[in-house]
Design a protein around this motif. Structure first.
Motif, PDB file in Angstrom:
ATOM      1  N   GLU A 163      42.422  44.079  43.684  1.00 45.01           N
ATOM      2  CA  GLU A 163      43.290  42.983  42.497  1.00 45.01           C
ATOM      3  C   GLU A 163      44.010  41.711  43.032  1.00 45.01           C
ATOM      4  N   GLU A 164      44.665  42.106  44.020  1.00 43.88           N
ATOM      5  CA  GLU A 164      45.521  40.887  44.403  1.00 43.88           C
ATOM      6  C   GLU A 164      44.676  39.864  45.195  1.00 43.88           C
ATOM      7  N   ALA A 165      43.668  40.487  46.085  1.00 43.32           N
ATOM      8  CA  ALA A 165      42.724  39.175  46.674  1.00 43.32           C
ATOM      9  C   ALA A 165      42.194  38.695  45.478  1.00 43.32           C
ATOM     10  N   ALA A 166      41.750  39.114  44.417  1.00 36.81           N
ATOM     11  CA  ALA A 166      40.973  38.359  43.240  1.00 36.81           C
ATOM     12  C   ALA A 166      41.923  37.624  42.711  1.00 36.81           C
ATOM     13  N   ARG A 167      43.009  37.768  42.195  1.00 40.03           N
ATOM     14  CA  ARG A 167      44.050  37.103  41.718  1.00 40.03           C
ATOM     15  C   ARG A 167      44.355  35.666  42.529  1.00 40.03           C
ATOM     16  N   ALA A 168      44.467  35.973  43.969  1.00 40.35           N
ATOM     17  CA  ALA A 168      44.711  34.940  44.865  1.00 40.35           C
ATOM     18  C   ALA A 168      43.394  33.832  44.847  1.00 40.35           C
ATOM     19  N   ALA A 169      42.480  34.480  44.652  1.00 39.52           N
ATOM     20  CA  ALA A 169      41.235  33.477  44.877  1.00 39.52           C
ATOM     21  C   ALA A 169      41.107  32.618  43.246  1.00 39.52           C
ATOM     22  N   ASN A 170      41.579  33.239  42.416  1.00 36.94           N
ATOM     23  CA  ASN A 170      41.437  32.768  41.073  1.00 36.94           C
ATOM     24  C   ASN A 170      42.824  32.039  40.243  1.00 36.94           C
ATOM     25  N   ASN A 171      43.518  31.501  41.242  1.00 29.08           N
ATOM     26  CA  ASN A 171      44.899  30.929  40.451  1.00 29.08           C
ATOM     27  C   ASN A 171      45.692  31.841  39.602  1.00 29.08           C
ATOM     28  N   GLY A 172      45.747  33.160  40.016  1.00 26.65           N
ATOM     29  CA  GLY A 172      46.710  34.341  39.507  1.00 26.65           C
ATOM     30  C   GLY A 172      45.854  34.821  38.403  1.00 26.65           C
ATOM     31  N   ALA A 173      44.423  34.323  38.100  1.00 29.31           N
ATOM     32  CA  ALA A 173      43.882  35.180  36.929  1.00 29.31           C
ATOM     33  C   ALA A 173      42.806  36.267  37.729  1.00 29.31           C
ATOM     34  N   ILE A 223      41.468  28.781  29.465  1.00 30.30           N
ATOM     35  CA  ILE A 223      40.989  29.701  30.216  1.00 30.30           C
ATOM     36  C   ILE A 223      40.931  29.354  31.864  1.00 30.30           C
ATOM     37  N   SER A 224      41.107  30.330  32.748  1.00 33.20           N
ATOM     38  CA  SER A 224      40.872  29.815  34.053  1.00 33.20           C
ATOM     39  C   SER A 224      39.771  29.781  34.871  1.00 33.20           C
ATOM     40  N   MET A 225      38.768  30.597  33.985  1.00 35.37           N
ATOM     41  CA  MET A 225      37.331  30.324  34.631  1.00 35.37           C
ATOM     42  C   MET A 225      36.455  29.210  34.093  1.00 35.37           C
TER      43      MET A 225
END
Length: 306
Positions: A163-173, A223-225
């Motif tokens: 999950e941390e890698a996913a948040r780091a790649a999507n501006n915290g989302a 939305i961040s996406m």
């Protein structure tokens, strides 16, 4: 019950006068012996239960009315209705959309490649899809982990290790898993379709931070996406025109299936149940109408001894 006892007394079946009969009839009452306080308590509980139901309904309506988010409109999906099944050609196209667009950020960790067999792909096609992915397996005889091609029993891979890698790649989302996204969002596939096709410029007075985008169907509007579906962003293998609305419709149908893999089975069970219970209803009516007619039409007469 009191009126029934009165009829018995009137027929002379009880050796008592009318006053005694009425007293015996009142003895069958379940509320006559209640005290005033108990009656008041029961009445208050009934009023409170009704008031609580009205309050909950009113609050729900008030929350919905005060909600600033835009609710998705109802769309005429081909699988809506008691006897309509999912469009399996659309499921196959929706898998293509997920594979080429959505899989870069979102996982389907509860869907295995074997689930595609007989739904959108043949067994050989599903094996080929699984073989395109590499999975860490082992240990081998030397105790080392190794990479191998996927098998039908493997679940679709996660694009991020954690999950941390996913948040780091999507501006915290954190991109949510899409396995049950249709059941987990109010509006279901209507919400997904509206969200994917509902990107607009932010209106005056609405502040959108850097790295976010305005979408009125997303709670809060920010939305961040980024918008992922455009006209001709991919090419369908069957030649269907890949417009943005077609892409959103197909991936919505695909995610409806991932959320409810038993959807078509339930519809088939409904058809079978209607057929079976209709037959049973006819047989029951026949039995009641003809078999029991003699019992229902008989007359019982009381003849006292002289």
């Amino acid at each position: 019950m009191a009126s029934r006892v009165g009829r018995i007394c009137g027929a002379g079946l009880l050796k008592s006068n009318t006053t005694n009969c009425l007293r015996q009839g009142n003895a069958y009452s379940t509320t006559r012996d209640f005290s005033k306080g108990k009656k008041a308590l029961l009445g208050g509980l009934g009023v409170a239960a009704g008031g609580a139901g009205v309050l909950i309904y009113t609050l729900d309506k008030a929350v919905r009315a005060s909600d600033l988010d835009l609710h998705p409109p109802k769309n005429p999906w081909s699988h809506n209705g008691f006897f309509n099944s999912l469009d399996h050609a659309s499921i196959r196209r929706g898998y293509e959309v997920y594979k080429q667009v959505c899989a870069a950020c979102h996982s389907l960790r509860f869907i295995a490649y074997r689930n595609l067999v007989g739904v959108s792909h043949t067994e050989d096609e599903a094996k080929a899809e699984a073989a395109e992915q590499l999975y860490t397996d082992g240990p081998d005889e030397a105790g080392n982990m190794f990479q191998r091609p996927g098998k039908l029993s493997d679940y679709m891979p996660n694009p991020y290790p954690n999950e941390e890698a996913a948040r780091a790649a999507n501006n915290g989302a954190f991109p949510p898993d899409l396995s049950y996204i249709v059941l987990g969002r109010h509006g279901g596939e209507d919400y997904l379709f509206s969200l994917l096709t509902g990107y607009y410029d932010a209106p005056a007075g609405v502040i959108i931070r850097e790295g976010q985008y305005y979408n009125p169907y997303f709670p809060g509007g920010a939305i961040s996406m980024a918008q992922a579906l455009y006209n001709e962003v991919i090419e369908y293998a069957d030649g269907t025109p890949a417009t943005a609305s077609q892409l959103a419709k197909d991936v919505g149908t695909f995610l409806k299936w991932t959320s409810e893999p038993e959807y078509d089975d339930r519809k088939r069970m409904l058809i079978k149940a209607i057929a079976i219970f209709s037959t049973l209803a006819f047989v029951s009516y026949y039995a009641k109408r003809f078999k029991w007619s003699s019992l229902k039409s008989r007359k019982i007469v009381f003849k006292p001894k002289e």
